[in-house]
Design an enzyme around this catalytic site. Structure first.
Site, mmCIF file in Angstrom:
data_model
loop_
_atom_site.group_PDB
_atom_site.id
_atom_site.type_symbol
_atom_site.label_atom_id
_atom_site.label_comp_id
_atom_site.label_asym_id
_atom_site.label_seq_id
_atom_site.Cartn_x
_atom_site.Cartn_y
_atom_site.Cartn_z
ATOM 1 N N ASP A 136 0.803 -1.232 0.000
ATOM 2 C CA ASP A 136 0.000 0.000 0.000
ATOM 3 C C ASP A 136 0.834 1.279 0.000
ATOM 4 O O ASP A 136 0.334 2.349 -0.330
ATOM 5 C CB ASP A 136 -0.911 0.033 1.244
ATOM 6 C CG ASP A 136 -2.173 -0.802 1.050
ATOM 7 O OD1 ASP A 136 -2.251 -1.522 0.039
ATOM 8 O OD2 ASP A 136 -3.071 -0.716 1.914
ATOM 9 N N HIS A 141 -22.052 -28.734 -13.725
ATOM 10 C CA HIS A 141 -23.457 -28.375 -13.544
ATOM 11 C C HIS A 141 -24.010 -29.056 -12.298
ATOM 12 O O HIS A 141 -23.720 -30.221 -12.085
ATOM 13 C CB HIS A 141 -24.264 -28.829 -14.764
ATOM 14 C CG HIS A 141 -25.734 -28.581 -14.594
ATOM 15 N ND1 HIS A 141 -26.289 -27.326 -14.723
ATOM 16 C CD2 HIS A 141 -26.768 -29.424 -14.280
ATOM 17 C CE1 HIS A 141 -27.591 -27.392 -14.509
ATOM 18 N NE2 HIS A 141 -27.913 -28.654 -14.231
HETATM 19 C C1 LIG Z 1 -11.593 -2.308 6.206
HETATM 20 C C2 LIG Z 1 -10.671 -2.842 5.154
HETATM 21 C C3 LIG Z 1 -11.026 -3.966 4.439
HETATM 22 C C4 LIG Z 1 -10.163 -4.467 3.465
HETATM 23 N N1 LIG Z 1 -10.534 -5.577 2.771
HETATM 24 C C5 LIG Z 1 -9.713 -6.057 1.815
HETATM 25 C C6 LIG Z 1 -10.056 -7.230 1.110
HETATM 26 O O1 LIG Z 1 -11.104 -7.817 1.332
HETATM 27 N N2 LIG Z 1 -9.192 -7.686 0.178
HETATM 28 C C7 LIG Z 1 -8.010 -7.046 -0.094
HETATM 29 O O2 LIG Z 1 -7.258 -7.500 -0.961
HETATM 30 N N3 LIG Z 1 -7.656 -5.939 0.578
HETATM 31 C C8 LIG Z 1 -8.481 -5.434 1.519
HETATM 32 N N4 LIG Z 1 -8.110 -4.327 2.219
HETATM 33 C C9 LIG Z 1 -6.811 -3.696 1.894
HETATM 34 C C10 LIG Z 1 -5.659 -4.451 2.542
HETATM 35 O O3 LIG Z 1 -5.888 -4.556 3.926
HETATM 36 C C11 LIG Z 1 -4.351 -3.723 2.260
HETATM 37 O O4 LIG Z 1 -4.206 -3.549 0.873
HETATM 38 C C12 LIG Z 1 -3.177 -4.523 2.791
HETATM 39 O O5 LIG Z 1 -3.277 -4.725 4.177
HETATM 40 C C13 LIG Z 1 -1.872 -3.804 2.462
HETATM 41 O O6 LIG Z 1 -0.820 -4.578 2.929
HETATM 42 P P1 LIG Z 1 0.586 -3.949 3.300
HETATM 43 O O7 LIG Z 1 1.436 -5.111 3.698
HETATM 44 O O8 LIG Z 1 1.039 -3.065 2.219
HETATM 45 O O9 LIG Z 1 0.335 -3.001 4.548
HETATM 46 P P2 LIG Z 1 -0.462 -3.148 5.923
HETATM 47 O O10 LIG Z 1 -1.375 -4.303 5.935
HETATM 48 O O11 LIG Z 1 -1.028 -1.787 6.168
HETATM 49 O O12 LIG Z 1 0.691 -3.450 6.978
HETATM 50 C C14 LIG Z 1 1.661 -2.510 7.293
HETATM 51 C C15 LIG Z 1 2.263 -2.890 8.621
HETATM 52 O O13 LIG Z 1 3.403 -2.090 8.861
HETATM 53 C C16 LIG Z 1 3.445 -1.718 10.227
HETATM 54 N N5 LIG Z 1 4.263 -0.518 10.330
HETATM 55 C C17 LIG Z 1 4.037 0.682 9.744
HETATM 56 N N6 LIG Z 1 5.021 1.530 10.050
HETATM 57 C C18 LIG Z 1 5.895 0.862 10.840
HETATM 58 C C19 LIG Z 1 7.099 1.208 11.474
HETATM 59 N N7 LIG Z 1 7.645 2.414 11.331
HETATM 60 N N8 LIG Z 1 7.715 0.273 12.220
HETATM 61 C C20 LIG Z 1 7.184 -0.970 12.374
HETATM 62 N N9 LIG Z 1 6.050 -1.342 11.792
HETATM 63 C C21 LIG Z 1 5.409 -0.446 11.033
HETATM 64 C C22 LIG Z 1 1.977 -1.499 10.568
HETATM 65 O O14 LIG Z 1 1.778 -1.577 11.965
HETATM 66 C C23 LIG Z 1 1.321 -2.639 9.802
HETATM 67 O O15 LIG Z 1 1.237 -3.798 10.597
HETATM 68 C C24 LIG Z 1 -8.936 -3.818 3.213
HETATM 69 C C25 LIG Z 1 -8.568 -2.696 3.950
HETATM 70 C C26 LIG Z 1 -9.425 -2.213 4.913
HETATM 71 C C27 LIG Z 1 -9.009 -1.010 5.682
#
Ligand SMILES: Cc1cc2nc3c(=O)[nH]c(=O)nc-3n(C[C@H](O)[C@H](O)[C@H](O)COP(=O)(O)OP(=O)(O)OC[C@H]3O[C@@H](n4cnc5c(N)ncnc54)[C@H](O)[C@@H]3O)c2cc1C
Length: 463
Positions: free
Chosen positions: A309, A442
């Protein structure tokens, strides 16, 4: 100071999957996390929302038991237990990631990580102690959080984001959901099914605005039928939280309207976690809220990478994971193809569900394709009829000249599981005729895909 081959900052579906793949490839790997393992997806996103939605669906089935010839009397909900179940599912998933880290011999470093020049990460533990770690490769996967609009400042009480929406102590009687992307729509469905009076306010002309217009219109009809009020082409200009509830001022095509609610859910997108992680100190370039990366997720500074993200591309869990795997495979010297962002499925898990991949009809036309469009309604599907799930359809779009499957759009029960067929077929550059000749079982909902394709080629059987 610990030395690693790979340090991953953040343990969401981007970070933890990257760490596992890195470990599989023989890298000495560590992962840094300031909260629970699993990131937004497992703790605050994909998984807890699906648990809530399941409760809502079961409740709806029970309320409509007589449609299936059954009696279910005195059916009621226990909001607190529904929330508790969702939290317990999320906790279980996070523990699952703990197990996976152990199994793959990945060192979990708890604390807040900050990037340092010279391929280092400094981690501040809860007790304030700072430790520095170094690695040959540092992968940033810090994810995102709920975006705040100036006209809709979140106070965590009356104006809330998604985290609060899945942990409310009391069920609101009236809720306004601002934004009709997947997050807003899933909560709108959940709260309405649980008995809250819900209004969805969307700035654009259609709800689920990234979807094919036919799907948006069908979902709007289904939602209205279930009692959700939909306001499209409407903008929240301000809110007034001074009274007992909250007043929401909305500018519509027809003038100003004031909505009253107990709670407003702001679901207007996400904001990347790019602040205070040392990007500036290291010199890593960002643009419009995202870390800039190339096809292999390398930033402008050698040895630092970013995925998920926090980078451009669809903000979805499966995208974050795929990017992370590709990133470490490239580091390991494997011959990897860049990710095809045009073949990423998107799903919304309301009822009826929405799933799509590829171009919408409008996009295909705008891109100059001469197209063949096929559509098959679930009202003509035996399985859908038997399941009492005849709402919705499958729509397919093919390039008329070469038969390329340009897009697939579905709305109906279970379609989020069905979309993978179109993803695989498109990956294999399958043509419509090949899909037609692939015999589907089916009775299944998946026959609707075959029939929609047949419709595009004027060979549909059951219409
Ligand atoms: C309500 C909701 C429903 C969703 N449903 C879906 C779905 O059904 N299907 C789907 O594909 N996607 C869904 N998403 C989107 C999905 O959750 C995100 O795209 C995904 O989590 C992104 O993954 P990521 O690893 O990039 O980051 P994240 O999951 O945001 O993880 C980032 C991690 O980094 C940690 N972090 C940040 N900064 C630091 C730091 N400085 N030091 C240590 N740790 C840190 C955070 O604590 C977090 O744990 C949904 C999102 C939301 C909000």
């Amino acid at each position: 100071m610990g030395n690693f081959d790979v340090i991953v900052l953040g343990s969401g579906p981007g970070g933890y999957v990257t760490a596992i793949r890195a470990s599989q490839l023989g890298f000495k790997t560590a992962i840094v996390e300031k909260e629970s393992l699993g990131g937004v997806c497992l703790n605050w996103g994909c998984i807890p929302t699906k648990a809530l939605l399941k409760s809502a669906q079961v409740f709806e089935y029970l309320k409509h038991a007589s449609d299936y010839g059954l009696k279910a009397e005195g059916v009621d909900k226990d909001f607190d237990s529904v929330i508790k179940r969702s939290r317990s599912v999320a906790d279980g998933m996070s523990k699952g990631v703990q197990f996976l880290m152990k199994k793959n011999k990945i060192e979990v470093i708890n604390g807040y990580g900050t990037l340092k020049p010279g391929k280092k990460v400094s981690v501040k533990a809860e007790d304030g102690k700072e430790t520095e770690y170094s690695a040959s490769h540092i992968i940033i996967a810090t994810g995102a959080r709920s975006r705040e609009l100036p006209s809709l400042p979140q106070d965590g009480q009356k104006i809330i984001g998604y985290r609060k929406a899945m942990t409310l102590e009391n069920q609101p009687k009236k809720m306004v959901v601002v934004g009709s992307g997947a997050i807003g729509i899933e909560f709108a469905y959940f709260y309405n099914a649980m008995g809250t009076e819900v209004t969805v306010v969307e700035f654009l002309p259609n709800i689920v605005p990234v979807e094919d217009e036919d799907v948006s219109k069908q979902l709007e009809r289904s939602f209205k039928k279930s009692g959700i009020k939909i306001m499209t082409s409407s903008e929240v200009t301000k809110v007034d939280t001074s009274g007992e509830g909250v007043k929401v001022f909305v500018k519509t095509n027809k003038g100003e309207e004031t909505l009253e609610a107990d709670v407003v859910l702001s679901a207007v997108g996400i904001k990347s976690n790019i602040e205070n992680i040392g990007l500036e100190e290291v010199g890593i370039a960002t643009d419009r809220d995202k870390i800039m990366v190339n096809d292999y997720y390398q930033t402008n500074i050698p040895g630092y990478y970013a995925i998920g993200d926090v980078t451009p591309g669809q903000a979805l869990a499966h995208v974050a994971s795929a990017e992370g795997i590709l990133c470490v495979e490239k580091i390991a010297g494997m011959h990897v193809e860049p990710l095809d962002y045009g073949n990423i499925p998107g799903c919304t898990y309301c009822m009826p569900e929405v799933a799509s991949v590829g171009l919408t009809e409008k996009q295909a036309k705008e891109q100059g394709y001469e197209i063949k469009v096929g559509k098959f309604p679930f009202s003509a599907s035996g399985k859908a009829k038997a399941a009492g799930a005849s709402d919705g359809f499958v729509k397919v779009i093919f390039d008329a000249k070469y038969g390329e499957w340009l897009g697939c759009h579905m709305i109906g029960v279970g379609v989020t599981d069905m979309i993978a067929e179109a993803v695989v077929a498109r990956k294999l550059e399958t043509t419509g005729h090949e899909v037609l000749k692939a015999v589907h079982p089916h009775p299944t909902m998946s026959e609707a895909v075959m029939e929609a394709v047949a419709d595009a080629y004027d060979e549909v059987i059951h219409l």
